[in-house]
Structure formats: C-alpha cells, structure tokens
Design a protein around this motif. Structure first.
Motif, mmCIF file in Angstrom:
data_model
loop_
_atom_site.group_PDB
_atom_site.id
_atom_site.type_symbol
_atom_site.label_atom_id
_atom_site.label_comp_id
_atom_site.label_asym_id
_atom_site.label_seq_id
_atom_site.Cartn_x
_atom_site.Cartn_y
_atom_site.Cartn_z
ATOM 1 N N ALA A 48 -21.123 24.345 39.453
ATOM 2 C CA ALA A 48 -22.691 23.480 38.217
ATOM 3 C C ALA A 48 -23.359 24.945 37.211
ATOM 4 C CB ALA A 48 -23.795 23.475 38.991
ATOM 5 N N VAL A 49 -24.074 25.671 37.804
ATOM 6 C CA VAL A 49 -24.772 26.505 36.808
ATOM 7 C C VAL A 49 -24.228 26.800 35.987
ATOM 8 C CG1 VAL A 49 -25.798 28.950 36.735
ATOM 9 C CG2 VAL A 49 -26.004 27.348 38.150
ATOM 10 N N GLN A 50 -22.509 27.018 35.596
ATOM 11 C CA GLN A 50 -21.526 27.361 34.161
ATOM 12 C C GLN A 50 -21.315 25.783 33.853
ATOM 13 O OE1 GLN A 50 -17.728 28.548 35.542
ATOM 14 N NE2 GLN A 50 -17.725 29.268 32.936
ATOM 15 N N LEU A 51 -21.372 24.511 34.058
ATOM 16 C CA LEU A 51 -20.980 23.477 33.386
ATOM 17 C C LEU A 51 -22.174 23.302 32.500
ATOM 18 C CD1 LEU A 51 -19.768 21.349 32.003
ATOM 19 C CD2 LEU A 51 -19.411 19.296 34.556
ATOM 20 N N SER A 52 -24.002 23.531 33.606
ATOM 21 C CA SER A 52 -24.990 23.065 33.000
ATOM 22 C C SER A 52 -25.464 23.945 31.712
ATOM 23 C CB SER A 52 -26.039 22.534 33.906
ATOM 24 O OG SER A 52 -25.674 22.559 35.062
ATOM 25 N N PRO B 100 -33.815 13.660 24.431
ATOM 26 C CA PRO B 100 -33.491 14.516 25.532
ATOM 27 C C PRO B 100 -34.529 15.636 26.287
ATOM 28 C CG PRO B 100 -31.273 14.265 24.257
ATOM 29 C CD PRO B 100 -32.789 13.842 23.620
ATOM 30 N N LEU B 101 -33.914 15.474 27.575
ATOM 31 C CA LEU B 101 -34.945 16.814 28.233
ATOM 32 C C LEU B 101 -34.320 17.736 28.552
ATOM 33 C CD1 LEU B 101 -37.858 14.359 30.437
ATOM 34 C CD2 LEU B 101 -37.920 15.360 28.327
ATOM 35 N N PHE B 102 -33.250 17.901 29.361
ATOM 36 C CA PHE B 102 -32.622 18.420 29.643
ATOM 37 C C PHE B 102 -31.131 18.009 30.926
ATOM 38 C CE2 PHE B 102 -35.228 17.857 33.311
ATOM 39 C CZ PHE B 102 -33.957 17.844 34.604
ATOM 40 N N MET B 103 -30.376 19.228 30.302
ATOM 41 C CA MET B 103 -29.120 18.171 30.733
ATOM 42 C C MET B 103 -28.083 19.112 32.253
ATOM 43 S SD MET B 103 -27.243 16.538 28.373
ATOM 44 C CE MET B 103 -27.408 16.320 26.978
ATOM 45 N N MET B 104 -27.562 18.833 32.653
ATOM 46 C CA MET B 104 -27.530 19.316 33.534
ATOM 47 C C MET B 104 -25.612 18.819 34.449
ATOM 48 S SD MET B 104 -30.004 16.982 37.114
ATOM 49 C CE MET B 104 -29.650 15.939 37.167
ATOM 50 N N ALA B 105 -25.476 18.759 35.431
ATOM 51 C CA ALA B 105 -24.338 19.469 35.942
ATOM 52 C C ALA B 105 -23.498 19.210 37.544
ATOM 53 C CB ALA B 105 -23.059 19.502 35.342
ATOM 54 N N SER B 106 -22.526 18.458 38.295
ATOM 55 C CA SER B 106 -22.703 19.086 39.239
ATOM 56 C C SER B 106 -21.234 20.308 39.441
ATOM 57 C CB SER B 106 -21.785 17.974 39.973
ATOM 58 O OG SER B 106 -20.260 17.879 39.510
ATOM 59 N N GLY B 107 -21.131 20.583 40.514
ATOM 60 C CA GLY B 107 -20.410 21.901 40.777
ATOM 61 C C GLY B 107 -18.606 20.617 40.326
ATOM 62 N N SER B 108 -17.774 22.115 40.611
ATOM 63 C CA SER B 108 -16.378 20.774 40.304
ATOM 64 C C SER B 108 -16.544 19.994 41.129
ATOM 65 C CB SER B 108 -15.154 22.143 40.686
ATOM 66 O OG SER B 108 -15.411 23.585 40.240
ATOM 67 N N GLY B 109 -15.196 19.102 40.815
ATOM 68 C CA GLY B 109 -15.079 17.812 42.021
ATOM 69 C C GLY B 109 -14.028 18.184 42.478
ATOM 70 N N ALA B 110 -13.939 17.369 44.095
ATOM 71 C CA ALA B 110 -13.135 17.925 45.053
ATOM 72 C C ALA B 110 -12.592 16.263 45.008
ATOM 73 C CB ALA B 110 -13.354 18.581 46.228
ATOM 74 N N PHE B 111 -11.045 15.776 45.540
ATOM 75 C CA PHE B 111 -10.228 15.238 46.218
ATOM 76 C C PHE B 111 -11.101 14.899 47.869
ATOM 77 C CE2 PHE B 111 -7.288 15.846 42.268
ATOM 78 C CZ PHE B 111 -7.440 14.703 42.364
ATOM 79 N N HIS B 112 -11.473 13.905 47.812
ATOM 80 C CA HIS B 112 -11.870 13.813 49.123
ATOM 81 C C HIS B 112 -11.229 12.328 49.698
ATOM 82 C CE1 HIS B 112 -15.154 16.902 48.867
ATOM 83 N NE2 HIS B 112 -15.316 15.765 47.442
ATOM 84 N N THR B 113 -10.629 12.383 51.402
ATOM 85 C CA THR B 113 -9.926 11.490 51.918
ATOM 86 C C THR B 113 -9.842 11.484 52.761
ATOM 87 O OG1 THR B 113 -7.841 12.518 51.503
ATOM 88 C CG2 THR B 113 -8.436 11.931 49.538
ATOM 89 N N ILE B 114 -8.961 10.892 53.738
ATOM 90 C CA ILE B 114 -9.184 9.958 55.695
ATOM 91 C C ILE B 114 -7.652 11.015 55.254
ATOM 92 C CG2 ILE B 114 -9.582 8.705 56.927
ATOM 93 C CD1 ILE B 114 -11.140 7.427 55.642
ATOM 94 N N ASP B 115 -7.653 11.898 56.549
ATOM 95 C CA ASP B 115 -6.009 12.003 57.137
ATOM 96 C C ASP B 115 -5.206 12.542 55.787
ATOM 97 O OD1 ASP B 115 -7.118 12.122 59.234
ATOM 98 O OD2 ASP B 115 -6.517 9.826 59.658
ATOM 99 N N LYS B 116 -4.802 12.299 54.984
ATOM 100 C CA LYS B 116 -4.058 12.618 53.259
ATOM 101 C C LYS B 116 -4.052 13.556 52.772
ATOM 102 C CE LYS B 116 -0.660 11.908 51.141
ATOM 103 N NZ LYS B 116 -0.670 10.594 50.426
ATOM 104 N N PRO B 117 -3.664 15.171 52.801
ATOM 105 C CA PRO B 117 -3.601 16.083 52.062
ATOM 106 C C PRO B 117 -3.559 16.006 50.785
ATOM 107 C CG PRO B 117 -2.483 16.355 53.669
ATOM 108 C CD PRO B 117 -2.737 15.295 54.103
ATOM 109 N N ASP C 116 -25.330 24.093 43.317
ATOM 110 C CA ASP C 116 -23.866 25.039 43.959
ATOM 111 C C ASP C 116 -24.855 24.641 45.027
ATOM 112 O OD1 ASP C 116 -22.260 25.498 41.432
ATOM 113 O OD2 ASP C 116 -23.077 26.447 40.885
ATOM 114 N N SER C 117 -25.848 25.517 45.539
ATOM 115 C CA SER C 117 -26.295 25.709 46.767
ATOM 116 C C SER C 117 -26.103 24.024 47.716
ATOM 117 C CB SER C 117 -28.020 25.650 46.731
ATOM 118 O OG SER C 117 -28.280 25.742 48.064
ATOM 119 N N GLU C 118 -26.609 23.073 46.747
ATOM 120 C CA GLU C 118 -26.049 21.371 47.970
ATOM 121 C C GLU C 118 -24.277 21.687 48.265
ATOM 122 O OE1 GLU C 118 -27.753 19.641 49.816
ATOM 123 O OE2 GLU C 118 -29.252 21.231 49.120
#
Length: 351
Positions: A126-130, A151-168, A284-286
């Motif tokens: 997130a730090v890198q993309l922000s 605009p006041l400031f840009m920000m961004a989340s960290g890399s997204g992930a796939f989150h599922t139930i029981d399906k890798p 990133d901390s979260e």
C-alpha cells in the motif's frame, strides 16, 4: 369562549416547557461550534469501528480542527451514510458532501489513466502504490482526471487477494465457474479471462452477498476483510500482486475556494505526500494484522509473489495488461506514456 384557569395554567406550562426545550437543544448544538466555524462534511464507506476511520480519518479531522483553532470542523459520516461508496466522487463534485473518499475502480471508465497504476506487477504494498499515485498526480500525469474537485491526497490498499470458502485458487483454471467480486475493471477482466464471472459490488454489500451465496468469493485487500468482518466467513486465501485498489480523498472545489487563505493553508498542510504515506502505512499494518489472524486459525494460505513470471498466470495477465492499455489508447489517451511513468514511480516508491 373563555379559557378556564386550569387550562390557562396548563397552556402556560406547555409553552414554558417547549421554550426551555428549544433553548436547551440550541445551547447543546452550539456548545462546540461558534458562528465562525466552517463545517466540512466528510463521507466514507468504512465502518466507524474500522482502522481507517479510527486511526486515519478521525486523527486527521482533529488535526484540521486544532490547526485552524476551531474555525474548521470536520464532521465524519462513515458507512456510506451520507453518500454511496460508488458515487462519492460525484457527490463531492455536486457539493452533497464537502470531502469524500472514492475507490476509483468503483466507477468503471471514469479514471482510466489512474487505473493504469493498478495493473498487475506494478506494486506490492500500500505504501508503494500510495506513493506512486501521489507522485503521478503531483507530476501532472493523472491530474486531468480530477479537475472538477480539489484532491487532498491519494492513497491505496495493499495487494488484493482472492478470498473464498474452502476453494483454493492456485492457478487461473481454479477460477472457472466461480462468481468473484471484482474491485475494478482490470481485475474483472482478469477474472473473466480465467473463466470466472466478475461481480461488481461495493464493499459494504459483501458480507451478506457472501453469506447468501450471491458470490463464491472475492478479490479484496486483506485489511478490508477485517474492517468489513469478511474474515469471519472465508478460510482460503491467495495473495499476489494482481492489483491494488487506488483511492482518493478529495474536496468540493467551491467549498475549498470559499475558505480564506489561512484556512486553505491548514487544508493544504494536512494533505499531499505525507498523508499518502501515512495512509499507506496504515493499510500495510492492517494487512499484516489480518493475515496473522488467518494464519493463526489455520486458514489455507497461498502466496504467488511474482505472477508475471509465473507460467500459470503470465499467459492470462500479460494479454489483459496490453488490452487495457490499448482500450485507453483507443479513447485518445496516451496510455503507454502513463504506463511508463507508472513503472518509473513504482521503482522510485519501492520500499
């Protein structure tokens, strides 16, 4: 008809009670707000218990109030109570809110140059993309997309992930036939190219959609699975730099221009690169905190750190990257230059 003495006393008592009630309400509401205070209504979609609200927006609002010596007061409206998550930018343009947070990917096609920064492989934190986003805005590379707000400031989340139930999900083939929430047009195209069905849903709607089987999983940042309690429902996670979610905190232009110069300076002094860095660090901390929770309880954890050099993912991702750049080029925008600048910013912002 004459009013009886008893009725007169009752009416007078009622009048006094109403008057006292009005006076009390007025006194309470004006207790902390003087006539010289400008109220700024700030809308975002995170819950009031989420870290973005408690650890970023509330301290920021307090700092604005302190630096302005009480002449500015930021009233925060969390959980999309003042504007919907996917239309907050427009609400800010129109002055329905004074300050708003927008996920650019929620408005498909509205910020095509900005979304180039979300292409696979450009950021891993997130730090890198922000930092990338703020750099490209400050350098005038993507600023034309935001000329109708301040605009006041840009920000961004960290890399997204796939989150599922029981399906890798280890390879693109694992997405076949699955209904996956997509955060942006780019991520949606990748899901579709792999044989999945991308579903557009704002974050506040994900819990019930997953619970009811409307979707089979989601492409979502780690931190947000905690903020929106989705970690309660999912138990299988695939992390890779497939995308990062670009976000923007922006202000109604007319509201900003209406402020005297010293209050504009208060806003400006609490905006820009420093706030982008602060927000990125919090994301990133979260991420790390929620990932640790998932690991501790034994969730399935899959990590694909370099998908562009992973044979299983490369053949899906590279054509989608080029397709997006071509689509942006087709509407008359110089996507290749922005992509090159994004790569440069990515290298400069890497931590």
């Amino acid at each position: 008809m004459k009013m009886s003495k008893k009725l007169k006393i009752g009416a007078m008592s009622l009048f006094i009670a109403i008057a006292l009630g009005i006076s009390g309400c007025s006194s309470q509401s004006d207790q902390n707000i003087s006539n010289d205070t400008t109220i700024l209504r700030f809308s975002h979609f995170w819950p009031s218990t989420g870290a973005l609200h408690t650890d970023l927006f509330e301290p920021w609002a307090k700092k604005i109030e302190e630096d302005s010596e009480g002449r500015l007061k930021v009233e925060i409206y969390p959980s999309s109570t003042l504007s919907k998550a996917d239309s907050t930018y427009d609400s800010t343009v129109k002055g329905i809110v004074d300050i708003g947070v927008q996920v650019q990917g929620y408005e498909s096609g509205r910020f095509p140059l900005t979304e180039i920064t979300q292409l696979p492989g450009l950021s891993s934190s997130a730090v890198q993309l922000s930092c990338m986003l703020q750099t490209l805005y400050d350098d005038g590379i993507i600023s034309s997309e935001y000329e109708d707000t301040y605009p006041l400031f840009m920000m961004a989340s960290g890399s997204g992930a796939f989150h599922t139930i029981d399906k890798p999900i280890r390879t693109p083939e694992d997405l076949r036939g699955m209904r996956i929430r997509r955060p942006s047009e780019i991520a949606g195209n990748i899901i579709e190219a792999a044989g999945g069905t991308p579903v557009g849903l704002p974050a506040p709607e994900l819990y019930t959609s997953l619970q009811r089987g409307v979707i089979d999983g989601m492409s979502f940042p780690w931190d947000a699975t905690g903020s929106f309690r989705l970690i309660e429902l999912v138990n299988t996670h695939t992390t890779m730099p497939l995308y990062g979610s670009a976000l923007l905190v922006t202000m109604n232009k007319e509201k900003y221009e209406s402020l005297p110069d010293d209050l504009k300076k208060v806003i400006d002094d609490n905006s820009g690169a420093q706030m982008a860095r602060t927000a990125g660090n919090l994301f990133d901390s979260e991420d790390a905190k929620i990932m640790a929770i998932a690991k501790a309880r034994g969730d399935t954890m899959i990590n694909i750190p370099d998908p562009l050099n992973d044979p299983a993912w490369k053949n899906i991702l590279e054509p989608e990257i080029q397709k997006y750049l071509n689509d942006v080029e087709a509407i008359g925008l110089d996507s290749q230059t922005v992509y090159r600048k994004a790569k440069e910013a990515s290298a400069a912002c890497k931590t």
